[in-house]
Design a protein around this motif. Sequence first.
Motif, PDB file in Angstrom:
ATOM      1  N   ALA A  20       0.819  -1.211   0.000  1.00 37.82           N
ATOM      2  CA  ALA A  20       0.000   0.000   0.000  1.00 37.82           C
ATOM      3  C   ALA A  20       0.854   1.262   0.000  1.00 37.82           C
ATOM      4  O   ALA A  20       0.541   2.251  -0.658  1.00 37.82           O
ATOM      5  N   TRP A  21       1.974   1.235   0.717  1.00 35.59           N
ATOM      6  CA  TRP A  21       2.818   2.436   0.772  1.00 35.59           C
ATOM      7  C   TRP A  21       3.426   2.751  -0.578  1.00 35.59           C
ATOM      8  O   TRP A  21       3.690   3.888  -0.904  1.00 35.59           O
ATOM      9  N   ALA A  22       3.620   1.720  -1.395  1.00 31.97           N
ATOM     10  CA  ALA A  22       4.206   1.944  -2.717  1.00 31.97           C
ATOM     11  C   ALA A  22       3.158   2.436  -3.707  1.00 31.97           C
ATOM     12  O   ALA A  22       3.458   3.238  -4.586  1.00 31.97           O
ATOM     13  N   ALA A  23       1.950   1.977  -3.553  1.00 36.21           N
ATOM     14  CA  ALA A  23       0.911   2.314  -4.518  1.00 36.21           C
ATOM     15  C   ALA A  23       0.530   3.782  -4.463  1.00 36.21           C
ATOM     16  O   ALA A  23      -0.020   4.325  -5.416  1.00 36.21           O
ATOM     17  N   THR A  24       0.822   4.467  -3.364  1.00 36.01           N
ATOM     18  CA  THR A  24       0.421   5.851  -3.225  1.00 36.01           C
ATOM     19  C   THR A  24       1.255   6.804  -4.059  1.00 36.01           C
ATOM     20  O   THR A  24       0.916   7.965  -4.196  1.00 36.01           O
ATOM     21  N   SER A  25       2.370   6.336  -4.642  1.00 33.63           N
ATOM     22  CA  SER A  25       3.206   7.237  -5.433  1.00 33.63           C
ATOM     23  C   SER A  25       2.554   7.607  -6.762  1.00 33.63           C
ATOM     24  O   SER A  25       2.921   8.576  -7.390  1.00 33.63           O
ATOM     25  N   GLY A  26       1.559   6.820  -7.208  1.00 32.61           N
ATOM     26  CA  GLY A  26       0.822   7.139  -8.423  1.00 32.61           C
ATOM     27  C   GLY A  26      -0.517   7.728  -8.054  1.00 32.61           C
ATOM     28  O   GLY A  26      -0.664   8.459  -7.084  1.00 32.61           O
ATOM     29  N   SER A  27      -1.528   7.402  -8.842  1.00 33.25           N
ATOM     30  CA  SER A  27      -2.869   7.876  -8.536  1.00 33.25           C
ATOM     31  C   SER A  27      -3.364   7.256  -7.244  1.00 33.25           C
ATOM     32  O   SER A  27      -3.197   6.071  -6.982  1.00 33.25           O
ATOM     33  N   ALA A  28      -3.998   8.081  -6.404  1.00 27.41           N
ATOM     34  CA  ALA A  28      -4.474   7.590  -5.117  1.00 27.41           C
ATOM     35  C   ALA A  28      -5.593   6.572  -5.294  1.00 27.41           C
ATOM     36  O   ALA A  28      -5.846   5.751  -4.427  1.00 27.41           O
ATOM     37  N   LYS A  29      -6.278   6.620  -6.441  1.00 25.19           N
ATOM     38  CA  LYS A  29      -7.412   5.733  -6.666  1.00 25.19           C
ATOM     39  C   LYS A  29      -7.028   4.471  -7.430  1.00 25.19           C
ATOM     40  O   LYS A  29      -7.784   3.506  -7.423  1.00 25.19           O
ATOM     41  N   ALA A  30      -5.895   4.486  -8.118  1.00 29.15           N
ATOM     42  CA  ALA A  30      -5.516   3.354  -8.955  1.00 29.15           C
ATOM     43  C   ALA A  30      -4.773   2.313  -8.134  1.00 29.15           C
ATOM     44  O   ALA A  30      -3.824   2.632  -7.429  1.00 29.15           O
ATOM     45  N   GLU A  31      -5.225   1.076  -8.220  1.00 32.93           N
ATOM     46  CA  GLU A  31      -4.504  -0.015  -7.579  1.00 32.93           C
ATOM     47  C   GLU A  31      -3.467  -0.543  -8.558  1.00 32.93           C
ATOM     48  O   GLU A  31      -3.787  -0.884  -9.695  1.00 32.93           O
ATOM     49  N   ARG A  32      -2.216  -0.581  -8.115  1.00 29.69           N
ATOM     50  CA  ARG A  32      -1.144  -1.027  -8.989  1.00 29.69           C
ATOM     51  C   ARG A  32      -0.631  -2.391  -8.525  1.00 29.69           C
ATOM     52  O   ARG A  32      -0.615  -2.698  -7.346  1.00 29.69           O
ATOM     53  N   VAL A  33      -0.224  -3.179  -9.488  1.00 36.26           N
ATOM     54  CA  VAL A  33       0.320  -4.504  -9.202  1.00 36.26           C
ATOM     55  C   VAL A  33       1.569  -4.713 -10.042  1.00 36.26           C
ATOM     56  O   VAL A  33       1.787  -4.038 -11.051  1.00 36.26           O
ATOM     57  N   LEU A  34       2.397  -5.646  -9.614  1.00 32.46           N
ATOM     58  CA  LEU A  34       3.547  -6.077 -10.399  1.00 32.46           C
ATOM     59  C   LEU A  34       3.198  -7.392 -11.084  1.00 32.46           C
ATOM     60  O   LEU A  34       2.620  -8.278 -10.458  1.00 32.46           O
ATOM     61  N   LEU A  35       3.563  -7.514 -12.340  1.00 36.17           N
ATOM     62  CA  LEU A  35       3.345  -8.740 -13.102  1.00 36.17           C
ATOM     63  C   LEU A  35       4.685  -9.289 -13.547  1.00 36.17           C
ATOM     64  O   LEU A  35       5.535  -8.559 -14.045  1.00 36.17           O
ATOM     65  N   SER A  36       4.877 -10.585 -13.374  1.00 37.67           N
ATOM     66  CA  SER A  36       6.103 -11.235 -13.835  1.00 37.67           C
ATOM     67  C   SER A  36       5.870 -12.721 -14.000  1.00 37.67           C
ATOM     68  O   SER A  36       5.087 -13.325 -13.272  1.00 37.67           O
ATOM     69  N   ALA A  37       6.582 -13.302 -14.947  1.00 36.77           N
ATOM     70  CA  ALA A  37       6.576 -14.759 -15.088  1.00 36.77           C
ATOM     71  C   ALA A  37       7.589 -15.353 -14.118  1.00 36.77           C
ATOM     72  O   ALA A  37       8.552 -14.698 -13.730  1.00 36.77           O
ATOM     73  N   SER A  38       7.373 -16.595 -13.739  1.00 34.60           N
ATOM     74  CA  SER A  38       8.382 -17.342 -12.990  1.00 34.60           C
ATOM     75  C   SER A  38       8.388 -18.770 -13.512  1.00 34.60           C
ATOM     76  O   SER A  38       7.503 -19.180 -14.259  1.00 34.60           O
ATOM     77  N   HIS A 354      11.737 -10.395 -16.441  1.00 36.52           N
ATOM     78  CA  HIS A 354      11.036  -9.129 -16.595  1.00 36.52           C
ATOM     79  C   HIS A 354       9.908  -8.946 -15.591  1.00 36.52           C
ATOM     80  O   HIS A 354       9.241  -9.908 -15.193  1.00 36.52           O
ATOM     81  N   LEU A 355       9.747  -7.694 -15.182  1.00 42.25           N
ATOM     82  CA  LEU A 355       8.798  -7.299 -14.152  1.00 42.25           C
ATOM     83  C   LEU A 355       8.162  -5.994 -14.628  1.00 42.25           C
ATOM     84  O   LEU A 355       8.875  -5.065 -15.026  1.00 42.25           O
ATOM     85  N   VAL A 356       6.834  -5.926 -14.651  1.00 39.24           N
ATOM     86  CA  VAL A 356       6.157  -4.711 -15.119  1.00 39.24           C
ATOM     87  C   VAL A 356       5.109  -4.269 -14.124  1.00 39.24           C
ATOM     88  O   VAL A 356       4.603  -5.069 -13.315  1.00 39.24           O
ATOM     89  N   ILE A 357       4.786  -2.988 -14.170  1.00 40.18           N
ATOM     90  CA  ILE A 357       3.745  -2.421 -13.320  1.00 40.18           C
ATOM     91  C   ILE A 357       2.463  -2.285 -14.138  1.00 40.18           C
ATOM     92  O   ILE A 357       2.469  -1.713 -15.232  1.00 40.18           O
ATOM     93  N   ALA A 358       1.386  -2.818 -13.598  1.00 37.72           N
ATOM     94  CA  ALA A 358       0.072  -2.671 -14.224  1.00 37.72           C
ATOM     95  C   ALA A 358      -0.876  -2.046 -13.210  1.00 37.72           C
ATOM     96  O   ALA A 358      -0.563  -1.949 -12.017  1.00 37.72           O
ATOM     97  N   GLN A 359      -2.034  -1.623 -13.684  1.00 43.84           N
ATOM     98  CA  GLN A 359      -3.007  -1.059 -12.742  1.00 43.84           C
ATOM     99  C   GLN A 359      -4.420  -1.380 -13.195  1.00 43.84           C
ATOM    100  O   GLN A 359      -4.674  -1.736 -14.331  1.00 43.84           O
ATOM    101  N   ARG A 360      -5.339  -1.236 -12.227  1.00 45.13           N
ATOM    102  CA  ARG A 360      -6.742  -1.446 -12.537  1.00 45.13           C
ATOM    103  C   ARG A 360      -7.570  -0.384 -11.830  1.00 45.13           C
ATOM    104  O   ARG A 360      -7.092   0.270 -10.914  1.00 45.13           O
TER     105      ARG A 360
END
Length: 360
Positions: A20-38, A354-360
Amino acid sequence: MLARRQFLLQFAALALPLPAWAATSGSAKAERVLLSASWDTDASGLEQGVLRGVDSTLPAITLPGRGHGIVPLPNGQAIVMSRRLGSWLAKIDWQQGKVIQLIEPQFDRHYFGHAVLTPDGKTLITTENNGETGQGVLGLYAVDTLKRLAEIPSHGIGPHELIWLDGGKILAVANGGVLTLPETGRRKLNLGAMNPTLALIAWPSGKLLNEYTLPDQGLSIRHLARSPDGSLGIALQAEYLDAAAHVNSPLLAVLRQGKMQLAEQAEGLQGYGASIAAVGNTFLVSALKGNAIARWTSAGVPLAPIAMARPAGIASDGQQVWISSERGLLAHFDPQTTMLTALNQSAAHRWDNHLVIAQR
């Protein structure tokens, strides 16, 4: 064909929710996630591709094999590319844990691990290989249907990552120079006679505008990141016939003000740049085999590396950085303090490059 591969080799996709502390650096309303294959290895030694998360709140997604590059789409969707020589690409819904669409490449084409959206978001551009000639191509697909629309040359061999320049008017393509063909799989056929290039291609004409090469043809041009000052960071992977030559081989080149030059660096980084990202005007490269995060200014001035065992993917929002490792670690990197803080680790899972940031 896909059903057979799915039986032999599984891949699951799961989003990694940002703290949660990291997600606040973008839009306060957008939930951000990290996507990566393993990828994991089962009891019989068979590789299984798996994309997992910081917690277990999001469901897994099974696909035919190991994934590589990921392109986030709106509304909790993403495109997952299979790694070189890839036989599938998938559109997934990582919120609901399902495959929306799974396609195979055109006959005599193979996916080479990465893709990018056009600036209007309507077309997906993939790096591919022509299995007959060995030349690289860029496949064009409608994002909504994944219908293949056309292809244009990548103007090189072994295209890998690609990135937009000049506001979406120019496409930079990392042509790694490594020749692989379907009949020999991932075997590299032209070591010692490579021709890696960075191609700048006009969009949408496909015309080659500029081509850059390095004096050392044994350095495969693989991954790309752009800093706010306009510099293009180019992560390299050494492909020398002499394994000992990899120890101190360069990891970074920088295209700046129309000139591409190798950057100096610390010794012992082992010549394999798994991923690259920019945070401010600093480039970070995961030196996977050198067990470090290598750092440079955007002008190519080396900074002190940060020790990390088998680092893989790097995701940056421009201010903060998250890094994954082949040993199952996900960590946060603070560029101001250079502190690396572990967020979660599962030794059973090995993150892909690879690791990317996505949001919903």
